[in-house]
Write a protein that holds these residues in place. Sequence first.
Motif: not given
Lengths: 137, 159
Positions: A10, A14-22, A77, A89, A91, A93, A101, B10-12, B15, B79, B109
């Motif tokens: 995966i 990072e979008i607004s602090a949330v790791y969003t899978p592409i 995005s 950022n 990530r 996985t 990660t 998951d989150v950063e 941020n 999500m 996913f």
Amino acid sequence: MAKNRSKGVIFSQEISAVYTPIAQLTTLSLSGAAALTYDSTTLDGGAPKTYANTGYAETPEFSAEAFYDAGLSGHQSFTDLIETPAETNFRITHTNTGATTQTFATVGHKFDLTFAMEDGVKGTIGGKVTGTSNWPT
Amino acid sequence: MKCVFTVNVDVEAANVPDGQKHLIRFRTGRVLNGLASLNTEGLEALKKKSNGKVKPIAYFPIGTIYESPAAWKWCENGMAKPFDDECREAAGMTDADVDEAHRRFVRDFEKGIQPKDWALYDAGVIVGYRDDGSYEPGPKWDEYQEALAKAREQEDDDE
């Protein structure tokens, strides 16, 4: 030790602090990472040239190919980063049992779009890692 | 606008806005496999116990309500669900659309179903893959196998 499949990896933005899978990726690569060297050969040395570490490291570039969907916010995005450049950022996985990660900051985002008669619409995203690649240790 | 996450995300941590940092939980592995979910105190205890070897991963568990201008994107991505009218309007999705997006997210996913197998998964023939990469049969597996066998017989007869 295990031979892990690529299937299931995966890649998230990072979008607004949330790791969003592409979605709809078909390939993903991170290449070009290297500890940098300089030629340390001397006139009084032996025949084989020698090299030494500079103490710096080249960071890799990431690249991923996807079936591109112009209407998908997850793909938009990414292209937003070209119109409005921003350090972002990403990530990976990994597919090992522990789902390791690997997170890294990126800049210089790029996008190529391909329409071909015998294939679906494909988009290739890419960018340059800045700072640590956070290779698993 | 607000959404409510329907999967663990998951989150950063650095941020996440200060007012919402209390929503963060930590894990030490894949949440989807049911590994431990920890709050901040639990994480500190585990770090101490492991002499700092634990590498925590920050995440929002299922059910977390998060406020962000991007909330609608996570709904579209499958999500999350809209939590307020602003998010519902921005996402422009019906409840059925949201459910369908979530189903696709789980397929792509969480189950890691490959595009070539989407039709089989969507039809209930498979529910995923085994560790060796073979198909995990779904409720329609036997029906599908019978149909395949009949098609083969028909081909043999035609020849």
